[in-house]
Structures are given as C-alpha cells and as structure tokens.
Motif scaffolding. Structure first.
Motif, PDB file in Angstrom:
ATOM      1  N   ASN A  69       0.824  -1.213   0.000  1.00 33.87           N
ATOM      2  CA  ASN A  69       0.000   0.000   0.000  1.00 33.87           C
ATOM      3  C   ASN A  69       0.855   1.259   0.000  1.00 33.87           C
ATOM      4  O   ASN A  69       0.423   2.306  -0.483  1.00 33.87           O
ATOM      5  N   LYS A  70       2.073   1.169   0.470  1.00 33.69           N
ATOM      6  CA  LYS A  70       2.953   2.339   0.500  1.00 33.69           C
ATOM      7  C   LYS A  70       3.273   2.846  -0.911  1.00 33.69           C
ATOM      8  O   LYS A  70       3.532   4.024  -1.100  1.00 33.69           O
ATOM      9  N   VAL A  71       3.220   1.977  -1.898  1.00 34.65           N
ATOM     10  CA  VAL A  71       3.422   2.417  -3.284  1.00 34.65           C
ATOM     11  C   VAL A  71       2.253   3.304  -3.713  1.00 34.65           C
ATOM     12  O   VAL A  71       2.454   4.362  -4.312  1.00 34.65           O
ATOM     13  N   TRP A  72       1.035   2.890  -3.380  1.00 32.79           N
ATOM     14  CA  TRP A  72      -0.135   3.715  -3.688  1.00 32.79           C
ATOM     15  C   TRP A  72      -0.068   5.033  -2.903  1.00 32.79           C
ATOM     16  O   TRP A  72      -0.437   6.065  -3.424  1.00 32.79           O
ATOM     17  N   GLN A  73       0.422   4.974  -1.655  1.00 33.66           N
ATOM     18  CA  GLN A  73       0.594   6.204  -0.866  1.00 33.66           C
ATOM     19  C   GLN A  73       1.544   7.150  -1.588  1.00 33.66           C
ATOM     20  O   GLN A  73       1.271   8.339  -1.702  1.00 33.66           O
ATOM     21  N   ALA A  74       2.658   6.619  -2.075  1.00 37.19           N
ATOM     22  CA  ALA A  74       3.659   7.447  -2.767  1.00 37.19           C
ATOM     23  C   ALA A  74       3.081   8.084  -4.020  1.00 37.19           C
ATOM     24  O   ALA A  74       3.456   9.195  -4.387  1.00 37.19           O
ATOM     25  N   LEU A  75       2.154   7.392  -4.654  1.00 38.75           N
ATOM     26  CA  LEU A  75       1.523   7.914  -5.867  1.00 38.75           C
ATOM     27  C   LEU A  75       0.336   8.820  -5.567  1.00 38.75           C
ATOM     28  O   LEU A  75      -0.306   9.335  -6.478  1.00 38.75           O
ATOM     29  N   GLY A  76       0.023   8.993  -4.276  1.00 43.20           N
ATOM     30  CA  GLY A  76      -1.065   9.869  -3.871  1.00 43.20           C
ATOM     31  C   GLY A  76      -2.451   9.265  -4.041  1.00 43.20           C
ATOM     32  O   GLY A  76      -3.441   9.989  -4.056  1.00 43.20           O
ATOM     33  N   VAL A  77      -2.529   7.929  -4.171  1.00 43.75           N
ATOM     34  CA  VAL A  77      -3.816   7.264  -4.360  1.00 43.75           C
ATOM     35  C   VAL A  77      -3.955   6.072  -3.402  1.00 43.75           C
ATOM     36  O   VAL A  77      -4.378   4.989  -3.801  1.00 43.75           O
ATOM     37  N   ALA A  78      -3.615   6.279  -2.146  1.00 45.86           N
ATOM     38  CA  ALA A  78      -3.630   5.186  -1.162  1.00 45.86           C
ATOM     39  C   ALA A  78      -4.980   4.499  -1.072  1.00 45.86           C
ATOM     40  O   ALA A  78      -5.059   3.290  -0.821  1.00 45.86           O
ATOM     41  N   ASP A  79      -6.060   5.232  -1.319  1.00 52.15           N
ATOM     42  CA  ASP A  79      -7.392   4.623  -1.224  1.00 52.15           C
ATOM     43  C   ASP A  79      -7.738   3.761  -2.436  1.00 52.15           C
ATOM     44  O   ASP A  79      -8.817   3.183  -2.510  1.00 52.15           O
ATOM     45  N   SER A  80      -6.807   3.620  -3.375  1.00 49.84           N
ATOM     46  CA  SER A  80      -7.021   2.733  -4.517  1.00 49.84           C
ATOM     47  C   SER A  80      -6.542   1.316  -4.238  1.00 49.84           C
ATOM     48  O   SER A  80      -6.714   0.429  -5.065  1.00 49.84           O
ATOM     49  N   MET A  81      -5.913   1.104  -3.087  1.00 46.60           N
ATOM     50  CA  MET A  81      -5.439  -0.229  -2.724  1.00 46.60           C
ATOM     51  C   MET A  81      -5.901  -0.524  -1.313  1.00 46.60           C
ATOM     52  O   MET A  81      -5.624   0.231  -0.386  1.00 46.60           O
ATOM     53  N   GLY A  82      -6.625  -1.615  -1.155  1.00 45.33           N
ATOM     54  CA  GLY A  82      -7.134  -1.970   0.158  1.00 45.33           C
ATOM     55  C   GLY A  82      -6.801  -3.393   0.549  1.00 45.33           C
ATOM     56  O   GLY A  82      -6.564  -4.247  -0.303  1.00 45.33           O
ATOM     57  N   VAL A  83      -6.791  -3.622   1.860  1.00 46.88           N
ATOM     58  CA  VAL A  83      -6.580  -4.955   2.427  1.00 46.88           C
ATOM     59  C   VAL A  83      -7.662  -5.173   3.470  1.00 46.88           C
ATOM     60  O   VAL A  83      -7.817  -4.365   4.384  1.00 46.88           O
ATOM     61  N   SER A  84      -8.405  -6.251   3.322  1.00 47.59           N
ATOM     62  CA  SER A  84      -9.444  -6.599   4.275  1.00 47.59           C
ATOM     63  C   SER A  84      -9.218  -8.041   4.714  1.00 47.59           C
ATOM     64  O   SER A  84      -9.395  -8.967   3.921  1.00 47.59           O
ATOM     65  N   GLN A  85      -8.802  -8.210   5.953  1.00 46.08           N
ATOM     66  CA  GLN A  85      -8.493  -9.535   6.490  1.00 46.08           C
ATOM     67  C   GLN A  85      -9.431  -9.861   7.631  1.00 46.08           C
ATOM     68  O   GLN A  85      -9.364  -9.249   8.692  1.00 46.08           O
ATOM     69  N   VAL A  86     -10.300 -10.825   7.401  1.00 47.02           N
ATOM     70  CA  VAL A  86     -11.267 -11.235   8.419  1.00 47.02           C
ATOM     71  C   VAL A  86     -11.349 -12.751   8.423  1.00 47.02           C
ATOM     72  O   VAL A  86     -11.437 -13.372   7.357  1.00 47.02           O
ATOM     73  N   GLY A  87     -11.334 -13.336   9.601  1.00 49.51           N
ATOM     74  CA  GLY A  87     -11.427 -14.786   9.721  1.00 49.51           C
ATOM     75  C   GLY A  87     -12.843 -15.254   9.967  1.00 49.51           C
ATOM     76  O   GLY A  87     -13.815 -14.544   9.716  1.00 49.51           O
ATOM     77  N   ASN A  88     -12.939 -16.467  10.476  1.00 52.49           N
ATOM     78  CA  ASN A  88     -14.214 -17.100  10.834  1.00 52.49           C
ATOM     79  C   ASN A  88     -15.132 -17.349   9.647  1.00 52.49           C
ATOM     80  O   ASN A  88     -16.336 -17.155   9.722  1.00 52.49           O
ATOM     81  N   HIS A  89     -14.547 -17.740   8.523  1.00 53.70           N
ATOM     82  CA  HIS A  89     -15.329 -18.200   7.379  1.00 53.70           C
ATOM     83  C   HIS A  89     -14.510 -19.249   6.641  1.00 53.70           C
ATOM     84  O   HIS A  89     -13.305 -19.358   6.836  1.00 53.70           O
TER      85      HIS A  89
END
Length: 149
Positions: free
Chosen positions: A74-94
């Motif tokens: 995500n730091k690459v997207w931050q450097a490009l000024g578009v951090a909200d274009s890359m997301g990570v969602s990690q949730v268990g229990n499925h």
C-alpha cells in the motif's frame, strides 16, 4: 510448521496447482535469495485499484505474511497519492474461498468507486488479527514513503 503456525511451504506450492511459474521451483529451498516479494508483485498494479481479501482464520494461507506484504505494498499507492485505490481486508471465521459477508461493504466501496465511478470511501486497511498479526513496519521497512505524484 514453524512457531506453531502451519503455513503452506514454497515446495508445497510448486507441487500443487501452478500458482507460480515453474521457474519458481529453483527457489523453493532458498527463499531468501528470491529477487522479489509479494508486496512488489501487488505494487505492479499501482496506481490501478486493488482490493485484497484474506482469511486470518486459516494458517495455511499465511495471514501474517499477507498482512505484512499488502500493508507494505500500500505504500506504493501512498507514494503515488492514491492510497485509497489499494485496500486490504483480512477477516477470519469463514471457510476457505467463501466471501465473508461482514466485508460486503468494503467490496461494494471498491466496485462502486472503481467500476461504477461513484464517490465512496475506499480507505480499507484492516485485519482482525490480534496486534496486527505481530507485523511491525520498522522491523521490515527502513525507508519512508516518497511523494511520487
């Protein structure tokens, strides 16, 4: 199994469905000499949108590695000024390969913003893993995010 974690090994990856090129096999016993890491592969998508959905409940999938690599990517997207274009969602229990219903809002945000052109909040960097799954940025990242945009 290492440190009580049962994560798929590089040798096992090569032996099952081809997730990597067969050229990867030469590295399965010498991972530290690989010329790249998953955060670099993910970063090749930048600045386009990318949403990573992972399951912290299955050690075999390597959630600690996924969290560290994708948070770093995500730091690459931050450097490009578009951090909200890359997301990570990690949730268990499925189950494996089952979409976690609790994450529908994150998926909807990305679909609405990047496929439908709507204005939505796509800032998604989260894990339900205790203490960020033990990933400490400073242990792995010895640089600051530059401004490239």
């Amino acid at each position: 199994m290492s440190n009580g974690i049962n994560t798929q090994t590089a040798s096992e990856i090569v032996g099952e469905n081809v997730w990597f090129s067969t050229a990867f096999e030469q590295y399965v016993r010498q991972i530290p000499v690989l010329p790249f890491d998953h955060h670099m592969l993910a970063a090749l998508v930048a600045p386009r949108a990318l949403l990573i959905i992972d399951n912290t409940g299955i050690d075999w999938l390597g959630p600690q590695s996924v969290w560290g690599c994708m948070k770093t990517a995500n730091k690459v997207w931050q450097a490009l000024g578009v951090a909200d274009s890359m997301g990570v969602s990690q949730v268990g229990n499925h189950n494996h390969c089952q979409f976690p219903g609790s994450e529908q809002g994150d998926l909807d945000a990305f679909v609405n913003k990047f496929l439908k052109g709507q204005s939505t909040n796509s800032n998604v960097i989260k894990t339900d893993g205790a203490n960020g799954l033990g990933f400490v940025d400073a242990d792995w990242i010895d640089w600051t995010v530059p401004a490239l945009s």
